[in-house]
Design a protein around this motif. Structure first.
Motif, short mmCIF file in Angstrom:
data_model
loop_
_atom_site.label_atom_id
_atom_site.label_comp_id
_atom_site.label_asym_id
_atom_site.label_seq_id
_atom_site.Cartn_x
_atom_site.Cartn_y
_atom_site.Cartn_z
N LYS A 156 1.26 -1.48 -0.51
CA LYS A 156 -0.05 0.00 0.52
C LYS A 156 0.76 1.05 0.13
CE LYS A 156 -3.79 -1.61 0.21
NZ LYS A 156 -4.21 -2.33 -1.34
N PHE A 161 -1.29 -3.44 -6.09
CA PHE A 161 -2.11 -3.44 -5.67
C PHE A 161 -2.02 -5.29 -5.03
CE2 PHE A 161 -1.58 -5.81 -10.17
CZ PHE A 161 -1.27 -7.20 -9.64
N ASP A 181 -6.54 -6.18 -1.22
CA ASP A 181 -7.83 -5.86 -2.62
C ASP A 181 -8.93 -6.84 -3.80
OD1 ASP A 181 -6.73 -2.84 -2.30
OD2 ASP A 181 -5.18 -3.52 -3.68
N TRP A 182 -7.76 -7.76 -3.22
CA TRP A 182 -8.15 -8.53 -3.95
C TRP A 182 -8.46 -10.62 -2.88
CZ3 TRP A 182 -11.74 -8.99 -8.46
CH2 TRP A 182 -11.29 -7.26 -9.27
N THR A 218 -13.36 -6.23 0.51
CA THR A 218 -12.66 -6.27 -1.12
C THR A 218 -13.61 -7.02 -2.18
OG1 THR A 218 -12.60 -8.59 -0.32
CG2 THR A 218 -11.27 -7.53 0.75
N ARG A 219 -12.91 -6.89 -3.42
CA ARG A 219 -13.12 -7.67 -4.17
C ARG A 219 -12.36 -9.11 -4.72
NH1 ARG A 219 -10.31 -2.63 -8.34
NH2 ARG A 219 -9.32 -2.98 -6.10
#
Length: 310
Positions: A156, A161, A181-182, A218-219
């Protein structure tokens, strides 16, 4: 063009693979068909796939001061992976993963992390901060979660990412979720993740992906085996990505192939949908051959896969 650079904070294992018609029942002994020893570990697998796609990859891991550790470091070097942040320890042996593969390609795995659990937060942080260019940082759950969190927090700071493969399945530390993030689980890991978060595990994987995305912020991409993957970017809906139709002989390492390719795709600037298509293509290619890293497409083969997706 500068190659995308990915740092993998994760595990290395020596895979010890037994092929048999079926796995034995409790107390039963069977004669296996053949045995293969190879290189694995979720972190190393994902690093190798990303490197074969063309990424510059730095591996942050810990191995034992033993012959298996020597072989692991040499294998990473052969794959073109930066090993400056691979440390050695005399406190534990290098990680191993006994694997049983049945005739239909189904696998069962027991991971013995060993030296992987000797990784430190400072090691992960240094690997990310010392790398001149960092586009993405990838982690799993075969090293302590606090170590992965440290690497992700450093990501970060670098504007990179983060991709977390929550495997083996288990409850996630809130601090790790905060810097993720993912999330990229498979179906079984998705269900375990839902339960640990207090989310109803009922419904399709596509619906669960949305629920988990909303809960965690999150995604989410959930891998669905031969059915491909489902991508949820906005917490509102998921998009289904079909996988190429192939005849599977060994599914070992297919999920890692997806994660490595997905991370590469994002680092290259692809959309999540396109990165997932690349992941499905690489994972599908891997299940048509035996082994883990040995089943992964070669650099020449991945070039052909990328061309087909263009």
């Amino acid at each position: 063009m500068t190659r995308p650079h990915i740092v993998v904070v994760g595990s290395t294992m020596i895979d010890m693979i037994t092929y048999a018609e079926r796995v034995p029942d409790a107390g039963e002994t069977l004669i296996g068909e053949r045995f293969v020893q190879g290189f694995g570990g979720k972190g190393a697998n994902q690093a190798v796939l990303a490197a074969r796609l063309g990424a510059a990859v730095t591996m942050a891991t810990c191995v034992g001061i033993d012959a298996l550790g020597d072989a692991t470091v040499e294998n990473l070097r052969r794959e073109g992976i930066d090993v400056d942040h691979v440390t050695r320890t005399d406190q534990a042996s290098s990680g191993v993963a006994p694997i049983w593969v049945e005739r239909d390609g189904t696998n069962r795995i027991i991971c013995v992390p060993g030296a992987n659990h000797e990784m430190t937060q400072q090691q992960a942080r240094t690997a990310v901060l010392a790398t001149p260019q960092v586009d993405g940082v990838v982690g799993q759950l075969e090293v302590p979660q606090a170590v992965t969190s440290a690497g992700f927090r450093a990501a970060k700071e670098r504007g990179a990412f983060t991709v977390l493969n929550p495997a083996p399945a288990g409850a996630l530390d809130p601090g790790l979720v905060e810097v993720t993030d993912w999330l990229v689980p498979n179906e079984a890991e998705l269900v375990e993740l839902a339960r640990s978060l207090g989310v109803s595990a009922d419904g399709t994987p596509e619906h669960l992906a949305v629920a988990i995305a909303r809960t965690t912020g999150t995604r989410v991409v959930v891998t669905l085996g031969s059915r491909g993957a489902a991508v949820c970017e906005d917490g509102e809906a998921s998009v289904h990505i079909a996988a190429p139709t192939v005849e599977a002989v060994d599914t070992t390492g297919a999920g890692d192939a997806f994660v490595g390719a997905f991370a590469y795709g994002l680092a290259e600037g692809r959309s999540a949908t396109e990165a997932s298509r690349l992941g499905c293509a690489c994972a599908s290619a891997s299940v048509t051959r035996h082994g883990t890293q040995t089943s992964y497409p070669t650099p020449e083969e991945v070039a052909s896969l990328i061309q087909q997706l263009a």
